[in-house]
Enzyme design. Structure first.
Site, PDB file in Angstrom:
ATOM      1  N   TYR A  39      -6.957  10.723   3.834  1.00  0.00           N
ATOM      2  CA  TYR A  39      -5.879   9.819   3.390  1.00  0.00           C
ATOM      3  C   TYR A  39      -4.538  10.347   3.893  1.00  0.00           C
ATOM      4  O   TYR A  39      -3.761   9.621   4.525  1.00  0.00           O
ATOM      5  CB  TYR A  39      -5.876   9.711   1.858  1.00  0.00           C
ATOM      6  CG  TYR A  39      -4.560   9.211   1.297  1.00  0.00           C
ATOM      7  CD1 TYR A  39      -4.162   7.888   1.488  1.00  0.00           C
ATOM      8  CD2 TYR A  39      -3.699  10.069   0.591  1.00  0.00           C
ATOM      9  CE1 TYR A  39      -2.941   7.426   0.978  1.00  0.00           C
ATOM     10  CE2 TYR A  39      -2.492   9.615   0.086  1.00  0.00           C
ATOM     11  CZ  TYR A  39      -2.114   8.304   0.283  1.00  0.00           C
ATOM     12  OH  TYR A  39      -0.907   7.855  -0.210  1.00  0.00           O
ATOM     13  N   THR A  47       4.063   9.569   1.751  1.00  0.00           N
ATOM     14  CA  THR A  47       3.649  10.330   0.578  1.00  0.00           C
ATOM     15  C   THR A  47       3.966  11.817   0.737  1.00  0.00           C
ATOM     16  O   THR A  47       4.031  12.323   1.876  1.00  0.00           O
ATOM     17  CB  THR A  47       2.125  10.148   0.361  1.00  0.00           C
ATOM     18  OG1 THR A  47       1.677  11.112  -0.585  1.00  0.00           O
ATOM     19  CG2 THR A  47       1.334  10.355   1.641  1.00  0.00           C
ATOM     20  N   ASP A  48       4.088  12.521  -0.370  1.00  0.00           N
ATOM     21  CA  ASP A  48       4.265  13.979  -0.325  1.00  0.00           C
ATOM     22  C   ASP A  48       3.039  14.659   0.282  1.00  0.00           C
ATOM     23  O   ASP A  48       3.112  15.790   0.757  1.00  0.00           O
ATOM     24  CB  ASP A  48       4.557  14.550  -1.725  1.00  0.00           C
ATOM     25  CG  ASP A  48       3.519  14.205  -2.790  1.00  0.00           C
ATOM     26  OD1 ASP A  48       2.541  13.486  -2.495  1.00  0.00           O
ATOM     27  OD2 ASP A  48       3.690  14.660  -3.941  1.00  0.00           O
ATOM     28  N   GLU A  49       1.902  13.945   0.301  1.00  0.00           N
ATOM     29  CA  GLU A  49       0.660  14.563   0.786  1.00  0.00           C
ATOM     30  C   GLU A  49       0.668  14.834   2.288  1.00  0.00           C
ATOM     31  O   GLU A  49      -0.161  15.597   2.780  1.00  0.00           O
ATOM     32  CB  GLU A  49      -0.548  13.688   0.430  1.00  0.00           C
ATOM     33  CG  GLU A  49      -0.743  13.553  -1.070  1.00  0.00           C
ATOM     34  CD  GLU A  49      -2.154  13.162  -1.444  1.00  0.00           C
ATOM     35  OE1 GLU A  49      -3.080  13.442  -0.658  1.00  0.00           O
ATOM     36  OE2 GLU A  49      -2.320  12.566  -2.513  1.00  0.00           O
ATOM     37  N   LYS A  55      -1.777   8.827   6.608  1.00  0.00           N
ATOM     38  CA  LYS A  55      -0.370   8.551   6.279  1.00  0.00           C
ATOM     39  C   LYS A  55       0.562   9.320   7.229  1.00  0.00           C
ATOM     40  O   LYS A  55       1.629   8.822   7.592  1.00  0.00           O
ATOM     41  CB  LYS A  55      -0.081   8.922   4.825  1.00  0.00           C
ATOM     42  CG  LYS A  55      -0.840   8.107   3.792  1.00  0.00           C
ATOM     43  CD  LYS A  55      -0.480   6.629   3.793  1.00  0.00           C
ATOM     44  CE  LYS A  55       0.915   6.377   3.275  1.00  0.00           C
ATOM     45  NZ  LYS A  55       1.196   4.919   3.142  1.00  0.00           N
TER      46      LYS A  55
HETATM   47  N1  LIG Z   1       0.496   5.780  -6.061  1.00  0.00           N
HETATM   48  C1  LIG Z   1       1.079   6.905  -5.710  1.00  0.00           C
HETATM   49  O1  LIG Z   1       1.218   7.838  -6.519  1.00  0.00           O
HETATM   50  C2  LIG Z   1       1.641   7.068  -4.320  1.00  0.00           C
HETATM   51  C3  LIG Z   1       2.301   8.264  -4.009  1.00  0.00           C
HETATM   52  C4  LIG Z   1       2.844   8.415  -2.731  1.00  0.00           C
HETATM   53  C5  LIG Z   1       2.758   7.374  -1.817  1.00  0.00           C
HETATM   54  N2  LIG Z   1       2.099   6.234  -2.142  1.00  0.00           N
HETATM   55  C6  LIG Z   1       2.058   5.156  -1.124  1.00  0.00           C
HETATM   56  O2  LIG Z   1       2.606   3.993  -1.719  1.00  0.00           O
HETATM   57  C7  LIG Z   1       1.948   2.831  -1.200  1.00  0.00           C
HETATM   58  C8  LIG Z   1       1.387   2.004  -2.363  1.00  0.00           C
HETATM   59  O3  LIG Z   1       0.460   2.798  -3.083  1.00  0.00           O
HETATM   60  P1  LIG Z   1      -0.269   2.237  -4.380  1.00  0.00           P
HETATM   61  O4  LIG Z   1      -0.558   3.384  -5.247  1.00  0.00           O
HETATM   62  O5  LIG Z   1       0.469   1.067  -4.915  1.00  0.00           O
HETATM   63  O6  LIG Z   1      -1.640   1.741  -3.724  1.00  0.00           O
HETATM   64  P2  LIG Z   1      -2.682   0.661  -4.271  1.00  0.00           P
HETATM   65  O7  LIG Z   1      -4.004   1.055  -3.740  1.00  0.00           O
HETATM   66  O8  LIG Z   1      -2.527   0.478  -5.747  1.00  0.00           O
HETATM   67  O9  LIG Z   1      -2.211  -0.694  -3.595  1.00  0.00           O
HETATM   68  C9  LIG Z   1      -2.374  -0.935  -2.220  1.00  0.00           C
HETATM   69  C10 LIG Z   1      -2.280  -2.434  -1.983  1.00  0.00           C
HETATM   70  O10 LIG Z   1      -2.437  -2.655  -0.579  1.00  0.00           O
HETATM   71  C11 LIG Z   1      -3.338  -3.742  -0.394  1.00  0.00           C
HETATM   72  N3  LIG Z   1      -3.994  -3.580   0.909  1.00  0.00           N
HETATM   73  C12 LIG Z   1      -4.909  -2.630   1.262  1.00  0.00           C
HETATM   74  N4  LIG Z   1      -5.289  -2.824   2.540  1.00  0.00           N
HETATM   75  C13 LIG Z   1      -4.590  -3.891   3.008  1.00  0.00           C
HETATM   76  C14 LIG Z   1      -4.520  -4.562   4.259  1.00  0.00           C
HETATM   77  N5  LIG Z   1      -5.270  -4.174   5.313  1.00  0.00           N
HETATM   78  N6  LIG Z   1      -3.672  -5.614   4.396  1.00  0.00           N
HETATM   79  C15 LIG Z   1      -2.916  -6.016   3.343  1.00  0.00           C
HETATM   80  N7  LIG Z   1      -2.947  -5.440   2.137  1.00  0.00           N
HETATM   81  C16 LIG Z   1      -3.768  -4.372   1.973  1.00  0.00           C
HETATM   82  C17 LIG Z   1      -4.305  -3.660  -1.549  1.00  0.00           C
HETATM   83  O11 LIG Z   1      -4.948  -4.903  -1.799  1.00  0.00           O
HETATM   84  C18 LIG Z   1      -3.382  -3.233  -2.688  1.00  0.00           C
HETATM   85  O12 LIG Z   1      -2.816  -4.345  -3.327  1.00  0.00           O
HETATM   86  C19 LIG Z   1       0.884   3.338  -0.243  1.00  0.00           C
HETATM   87  O13 LIG Z   1       1.437   3.332   1.056  1.00  0.00           O
HETATM   88  C20 LIG Z   1       0.654   4.770  -0.683  1.00  0.00           C
HETATM   89  O14 LIG Z   1       0.203   5.561   0.380  1.00  0.00           O
HETATM   90  C21 LIG Z   1       1.542   6.062  -3.372  1.00  0.00           C
END
Ligand SMILES: NC(=O)c1ccc[n+]([C@@H]2O[C@H](COP(=O)([O-])OP(=O)(O)OC[C@H]3O[C@@H](n4cnc5c(N)ncnc54)[C@H](O)[C@@H]3O)[C@@H](O)[C@H]2O)c1
Length: 324
Positions: A156, A131-133, A160
């Site tokens: 968080y 993530t950018d964070e 990451k």
């Molecule tokens: N949403 C954003 O804007 C954003 C931005 C930058 C990076 N990310 C990264 O992208 C990825 C996906 O983010 P998202 O927004 O879809 O998150 P989300 O919370 O919508 O989905 C996460 C998924 O992971 C599953 N999960 C959680 N713990 C688990 C475990 N121990 N074992 C198996 N599955 C597990 C959850 O059930 C869920 O389906 C993450 O790594 C997040 O850090 C997201």
């Protein structure tokens, strides 16, 4: 190879991909993109509060309900895969402030387990979603390049950043280089209602207050989730394992501006300032020129169009709205 010497998979069968976190927001869009590209998709998801089986309804893929920290399970699922996309995570900053423990377990240990399994199975390409964070707040007009030092500003983001350190440790000890992808804030369908855009849409549709942290001047860049999914496919086609890629939508906006647009689109709701998040990062910004050039990728969805479609998606999935 393409004429410009870039490795390209076009023409060869894509094979099997293990997608962790596929029942979440980003994962469920990535699953659709992979299927459309001909991949044989296996999703591993724990179905925490954030993951929903319904996000994958009707898709021709295998859903394995399980934990990314379960090494024997992950080892079994990675065997024979042509690629792994690791999207499973605890993802909500506010929850990490209340209870960091699941973030440390899933995001750090889970990443180590997934990458060690990919290394042991000799998976040609593993892609870790970061993530950018991880950089923390970007001062002035600075946009972080891929080599900038990580300085995460909340639990968080710290988990990451530590996950990225696991990617390095696996490369160093096992000789297995995974690709790291840092993206800005994604938006689009199937995002959990606790996240800013769905939360504001729900409030605006009820004509209720839209809560804005602090002054509302914190700046985020917004990237449509389908554009991000297209970027991940471009990595599988043309990326070299071990690269670091940045993806942005080119839509840098103050939170207040996004909430105002949502209120306009929904025809209701009033912005109300609430206490700022402890440790609020005032600006996230990434440089993604190198990724655009290397992968031939660019975001396609204009923010106003993507936001209007997202509002429509939440309206259409609401049974009350459909009945009206
Ligand atoms: N949403 C954003 O804007 C954003 C931005 C930058 C990076 N990310 C990264 O992208 C990825 C996906 O983010 P998202 O927004 O879809 O998150 P989300 O919370 O919508 O989905 C996460 C998924 O992971 C599953 N999960 C959680 N713990 C688990 C475990 N121990 N074992 C198996 N599955 C597990 C959850 O059930 C869920 O389906 C993450 O790594 C997040 O850090 C997201």
């Amino acid at each position: 190879m393409t004429p410009d010497g870039v490795k390209d998979r076009i023409g060869s069968p894509p094979g099997r991909v293990l997608l962790t976190g596929g029942a979440g927001f980003i994962g469920s869009s990535v699953a659709r993109a992979l299927l459309a590209d001909g991949w044989d998709v296996v999703v591993l998801d724990k179905l925490t509060y954030a993951g929903r089986r319904a996000h994958l309804d009707g898709l021709p893929l295998e859903l394995v309900v399980g934990d990314v920290c379960d090494a024997p399970l992950v080892e079994r699922l990675t065997r024979g895969c042509a690629a792994v996309i690791h999207a499973a995570a605890e993802s909500h900053v506010a929850r990490s402030l209340d209870d960091p423990a699941p973030f440390l377990r899933t995001n750090i240990e889970g990443t180590r387990v997934v990458l060690e399994a990919a290394a042991a199975a000799g998976v040609p390409h593993a892609v870790h979603l970061s993530t950018d964070e991880v950089f923390g707040s970007a001062p002035g007009a600075l946009a972080f390049d891929v080599d900038h030092a990580l300085r995460p500003g909340n639990f968080y983001a710290a988990s990451k950043a530590a996950a990225e350190m696991m990617v390095h440790a696996v490369a160093h000890t096992r000789g297995y280089r995974a690709t790291v992808v840092r993206c800005t804030n994604n938006y689009g369908p199937r995002q959990h209602d606790e996240k800013a855009i769905p939360l504001w849409i729900a409030a605006a549709r009820r004509g209720a207050d839209l809560p804005i942290h602090g002054t509302g001047e914190a700046i985020r860049d917004w990237l449509h989730v389908d554009d991000f999914a297209a970027g991940l496919l471009a990595i599988l086609r043309r990326g070299a394992p071990g690269d670091v890629h940045h993806f942005t939508g080119g839509n840098s906006l103050a939170n207040r501006q996004v909430a105002e647009r949502i209120a306009q689109l929904c025809g209701g709701g009033r912005l109300v300032h609430v206490a700022d998040r402890p440790g609020q990062d005032m600006r996230y910004a990434l440089q993604d020129d190198a990724t655009r050039e290397a992968l031939g990728w660019a975001p396609r969805v204009p923010f106003d169009q993507g936001l209007a479609e997202t509002v429509a998606w939440y309206r259409d999935r609401d049974p009350l709205a459909r009945a009206q």
